[in-house]
Design a protein around this motif. Sequence first.
Motif, PDB file in Angstrom:
ATOM      1  N   GLN A   2      14.259 -45.251  96.763  1.00 40.46           N
ATOM      2  CA  GLN A   2      14.305 -44.221  97.793  1.00 40.46           C
ATOM      3  C   GLN A   2      12.903 -43.957  98.336  1.00 40.46           C
ATOM      4  O   GLN A   2      12.213 -43.013  97.935  1.00 40.46           O
ATOM      5  N   PHE A   3      12.471 -44.824  99.245  1.00 41.49           N
ATOM      6  CA  PHE A   3      11.164 -44.631  99.880  1.00 41.49           C
ATOM      7  C   PHE A   3      11.223 -43.448 100.835  1.00 41.49           C
ATOM      8  O   PHE A   3      12.259 -43.164 101.432  1.00 41.49           O
ATOM      9  N   ARG A   4      10.084 -42.796 100.989  1.00 38.23           N
ATOM     10  CA  ARG A   4       9.970 -41.706 101.965  1.00 38.23           C
ATOM     11  C   ARG A   4       8.639 -41.860 102.711  1.00 38.23           C
ATOM     12  O   ARG A   4       7.688 -42.455 102.201  1.00 38.23           O
ATOM     13  N   PRO A   5       8.551 -41.337 103.936  1.00 39.09           N
ATOM     14  CA  PRO A   5       7.302 -41.452 104.696  1.00 39.09           C
ATOM     15  C   PRO A   5       6.143 -40.764 103.973  1.00 39.09           C
ATOM     16  O   PRO A   5       6.327 -39.739 103.300  1.00 39.09           O
ATOM     17  N   ILE A   6       4.963 -41.324 104.125  1.00 37.90           N
ATOM     18  CA  ILE A   6       3.766 -40.731 103.544  1.00 37.90           C
ATOM     19  C   ILE A   6       3.503 -39.364 104.183  1.00 37.90           C
ATOM     20  O   ILE A   6       3.786 -39.154 105.364  1.00 37.90           O
ATOM     21  N   LYS A   7       3.008 -38.417 103.380  1.00 42.92           N
ATOM     22  CA  LYS A   7       2.720 -37.072 103.852  1.00 42.92           C
ATOM     23  C   LYS A   7       1.273 -36.720 103.533  1.00 42.92           C
ATOM     24  O   LYS A   7       0.657 -37.301 102.643  1.00 42.92           O
ATOM     25  N   LEU A   8       0.760 -35.725 104.247  1.00 43.29           N
ATOM     26  CA  LEU A   8      -0.609 -35.283 104.016  1.00 43.29           C
ATOM     27  C   LEU A   8      -0.775 -34.768 102.585  1.00 43.29           C
ATOM     28  O   LEU A   8      -1.839 -34.914 101.974  1.00 43.29           O
ATOM     29  N   ASP A   9       0.293 -34.206 102.035  1.00 43.48           N
ATOM     30  CA  ASP A   9       0.249 -33.687 100.665  1.00 43.48           C
ATOM     31  C   ASP A   9       0.082 -34.795  99.624  1.00 43.48           C
ATOM     32  O   ASP A   9      -0.221 -34.513  98.458  1.00 43.48           O
ATOM     33  N   ASP A  10       0.279 -36.045 100.017  1.00 41.61           N
ATOM     34  CA  ASP A  10       0.130 -37.170  99.085  1.00 41.61           C
ATOM     35  C   ASP A  10      -1.329 -37.570  98.875  1.00 41.61           C
ATOM     36  O   ASP A  10      -1.619 -38.416  98.023  1.00 41.61           O
ATOM     37  N   ARG A  11      -2.228 -36.989  99.627  1.00 42.30           N
ATOM     38  CA  ARG A  11      -3.626 -37.427  99.609  1.00 42.30           C
ATOM     39  C   ARG A  11      -4.232 -37.386  98.213  1.00 42.30           C
ATOM     40  O   ARG A  11      -4.795 -38.388  97.740  1.00 42.30           O
ATOM     41  N   ASP A  12      -4.151 -36.270  97.539  1.00 37.82           N
ATOM     42  CA  ASP A  12      -4.811 -36.147  96.230  1.00 37.82           C
ATOM     43  C   ASP A  12      -4.242 -37.140  95.225  1.00 37.82           C
ATOM     44  O   ASP A  12      -4.981 -37.716  94.421  1.00 37.82           O
ATOM     45  N   HIS A  13      -2.926 -37.343  95.268  1.00 37.91           N
ATOM     46  CA  HIS A  13      -2.289 -38.263  94.327  1.00 37.91           C
ATOM     47  C   HIS A  13      -2.753 -39.699  94.569  1.00 37.91           C
ATOM     48  O   HIS A  13      -3.088 -40.431  93.629  1.00 37.91           O
ATOM     49  N   ILE A  14      -2.802 -40.112  95.836  1.00 33.55           N
ATOM     50  CA  ILE A  14      -3.225 -41.482  96.157  1.00 33.55           C
ATOM     51  C   ILE A  14      -4.706 -41.672  95.848  1.00 33.55           C
ATOM     52  O   ILE A  14      -5.111 -42.718  95.323  1.00 33.55           O
ATOM     53  N   LEU A  15      -5.527 -40.671  96.139  1.00 34.82           N
ATOM     54  CA  LEU A  15      -6.947 -40.766  95.799  1.00 34.82           C
ATOM     55  C   LEU A  15      -7.144 -40.927  94.299  1.00 34.82           C
ATOM     56  O   LEU A  15      -8.018 -41.666  93.844  1.00 34.82           O
ATOM     57  N   ALA A  16      -6.328 -40.232  93.517  1.00 31.70           N
ATOM     58  CA  ALA A  16      -6.461 -40.325  92.066  1.00 31.70           C
ATOM     59  C   ALA A  16      -6.089 -41.709  91.548  1.00 31.70           C
ATOM     60  O   ALA A  16      -6.589 -42.150  90.510  1.00 31.70           O
ATOM     61  N   LEU A  17      -5.220 -42.417  92.279  1.00 34.45           N
ATOM     62  CA  LEU A  17      -4.754 -43.728  91.837  1.00 34.45           C
ATOM     63  C   LEU A  17      -5.541 -44.885  92.432  1.00 34.45           C
ATOM     64  O   LEU A  17      -5.403 -46.020  91.981  1.00 34.45           O
ATOM     65  N   GLN A  18      -6.363 -44.625  93.451  1.00 30.96           N
ATOM     66  CA  GLN A  18      -7.022 -45.737  94.139  1.00 30.96           C
ATOM     67  C   GLN A  18      -8.016 -46.445  93.225  1.00 30.96           C
ATOM     68  O   GLN A  18      -8.556 -45.870  92.276  1.00 30.96           O
ATOM     69  N   ASP A  19      -8.241 -47.688  93.521  1.00 27.97           N
ATOM     70  CA  ASP A  19      -9.124 -48.562  92.749  1.00 27.97           C
ATOM     71  C   ASP A  19     -10.546 -48.012  92.769  1.00 27.97           C
ATOM     72  O   ASP A  19     -11.092 -47.703  93.813  1.00 27.97           O
ATOM     73  N   ARG A  20     -11.156 -47.891  91.580  1.00 25.06           N
ATOM     74  CA  ARG A  20     -12.524 -47.387  91.492  1.00 25.06           C
ATOM     75  C   ARG A  20     -13.525 -48.504  91.181  1.00 25.06           C
ATOM     76  O   ARG A  20     -14.638 -48.247  90.770  1.00 25.06           O
ATOM     77  N   SER A  21     -13.117 -49.761  91.363  1.00 22.73           N
ATOM     78  CA  SER A  21     -14.016 -50.874  91.077  1.00 22.73           C
ATOM     79  C   SER A  21     -15.176 -50.877  92.066  1.00 22.73           C
ATOM     80  O   SER A  21     -15.192 -50.130  93.045  1.00 22.73           O
ATOM     81  N   PHE A  38       0.858 -44.528 112.733  1.00 21.72           N
ATOM     82  CA  PHE A  38       1.448 -44.540 114.072  1.00 21.72           C
ATOM     83  C   PHE A  38       1.677 -45.963 114.576  1.00 21.72           C
ATOM     84  O   PHE A  38       2.435 -46.172 115.517  1.00 21.72           O
ATOM     85  N   ALA A  39       1.011 -46.935 113.956  1.00 17.90           N
ATOM     86  CA  ALA A  39       1.210 -48.330 114.348  1.00 17.90           C
ATOM     87  C   ALA A  39       2.316 -48.982 113.543  1.00 17.90           C
ATOM     88  O   ALA A  39       2.876 -50.006 113.954  1.00 17.90           O
ATOM     89  N   ARG A  40       2.633 -48.420 112.392  1.00 15.90           N
ATOM     90  CA  ARG A  40       3.633 -48.994 111.504  1.00 15.90           C
ATOM     91  C   ARG A  40       4.167 -47.886 110.596  1.00 15.90           C
ATOM     92  O   ARG A  40       3.481 -46.896 110.345  1.00 15.90           O
ATOM     93  N   GLU A  41       5.370 -48.071 110.089  1.00 16.91           N
ATOM     94  CA  GLU A  41       5.921 -47.088 109.159  1.00 16.91           C
ATOM     95  C   GLU A  41       5.319 -47.304 107.779  1.00 16.91           C
ATOM     96  O   GLU A  41       5.341 -48.405 107.241  1.00 16.91           O
ATOM     97  N   ILE A  42       4.776 -46.251 107.205  1.00 18.33           N
ATOM     98  CA  ILE A  42       4.197 -46.322 105.866  1.00 18.33           C
ATOM     99  C   ILE A  42       4.963 -45.353 104.976  1.00 18.33           C
ATOM    100  O   ILE A  42       5.028 -44.154 105.246  1.00 18.33           O
ATOM    101  N   ALA A  43       5.562 -45.894 103.923  1.00 16.78           N
ATOM    102  CA  ALA A  43       6.402 -45.093 103.040  1.00 16.78           C
ATOM    103  C   ALA A  43       6.029 -45.391 101.587  1.00 16.78           C
ATOM    104  O   ALA A  43       5.427 -46.422 101.283  1.00 16.78           O
ATOM    105  N   ILE A  44       6.382 -44.469 100.690  1.00 15.60           N
ATOM    106  CA  ILE A  44       6.020 -44.605  99.283  1.00 15.60           C
ATOM    107  C   ILE A  44       7.213 -44.279  98.386  1.00 15.60           C
ATOM    108  O   ILE A  44       8.158 -43.611  98.805  1.00 15.60           O
ATOM    109  N   VAL A  45       7.137 -44.782  97.143  1.00 14.37           N
ATOM    110  CA  VAL A  45       8.134 -44.446  96.141  1.00 14.37           C
ATOM    111  C   VAL A  45       7.455 -44.470  94.778  1.00 14.37           C
ATOM    112  O   VAL A  45       6.519 -45.239  94.551  1.00 14.37           O
ATOM    113  N   GLU A  46       7.896 -43.605  93.888  1.00 11.40           N
ATOM    114  CA  GLU A  46       7.403 -43.583  92.508  1.00 11.40           C
ATOM    115  C   GLU A  46       8.308 -44.471  91.653  1.00 11.40           C
ATOM    116  O   GLU A  46       9.534 -44.325  91.673  1.00 11.40           O
ATOM    117  N   VAL A  47       7.689 -45.401  90.914  1.00 15.17           N
ATOM    118  CA  VAL A  47       8.426 -46.285  90.016  1.00 15.17           C
ATOM    119  C   VAL A  47       7.684 -46.353  88.691  1.00 15.17           C
ATOM    120  O   VAL A  47       6.529 -46.795  88.640  1.00 15.17           O
TER     121      VAL A  47
END
Length: 294
Positions: A2-21, A38-47
């Motif tokens: 069940q993917f859903r569109p990315i939201k502004l509220d997702d920022r902190d979660h994605i920053l916490a998971l991004q690669d720190r290399s 706006f150029a493409r649909e970007i959606a996320i899901v937790e697995v």
Amino acid sequence: MQFRPIKLDDRDHILALQDRSEMPLSDFNFTNLWIWRFAREIAIVEVEGCLIIRTTYPQSEPYYFFPLGENYPKALEVFLESCPNAKFKSLTLAQSLYLKERFGLESQANRDRFDYVYSIPELIALSGRKYHKKKNHLNKFLTSYPAFVFEIMESRHIDELRAVYHQWYEANPRKDEALEAEKRGIESILQDFEILSQTTGDGLFGLKGGLLRVDGEIVAFSFGEAISQESIVVHIEKANTAYNGVFQAINQQFLEHLWGAFMWANREEDLGIEGLRKAKLSYQPTHLLEKYEI
């Protein structure tokens, strides 16, 4: 799934998971995703405690990024059971090798998507023969407009910058869908600047902007942010080309005033566009970060 569109509220979660290399890819950065939604649909899901990002261009099959999170082996198992024919893009070499070893999936590099990485100290100094032309363009700007001013972006600049950029956009005779999508992304950055510029708990990650003025008028601006302890990504760089050397000036000033403590500047990909590739190569990248697809 069940993917859903990315939201502004997702920022902190994605920053916490991004690669720190040392040199992470630009693709997984939240602001990058936010700009280009706006150029493409970007959606996320937790697995299985991991985040999977799906991207879908109009009239195209979706593709996916490698799961973000420590439990990626289990997340991949579950995901591929549900989506056995999934297409993966923007894989690092290590990620592509893992998918080959674990699932027998063969990958191929996509040169059009390689990230360009530059030495920040070198782009600030522009010393030596390889930067001779860039230094000449910069000196042309410095001598032509000695009273120029660089300003760090603040909320008070937003309305003025929005108006100036709108003028530049409307004056561009080569507007197309891609430029329109970029315009909407830049407007989104300005609208959400206060949230996007908030630093994380370690005080490192947060969007920053800078602008150049000549005789009080904005002639260039740029936005970027840290993506690791040593690397930044430059998201947007726009300028009024009526001013000679203005692109070299905003590039150099933006790095000098805001990112002098960092080592690497990631200026993203060229998308296979000949003129864009020529421009990015002209700044003498020290690395091209390879990206693979399956």
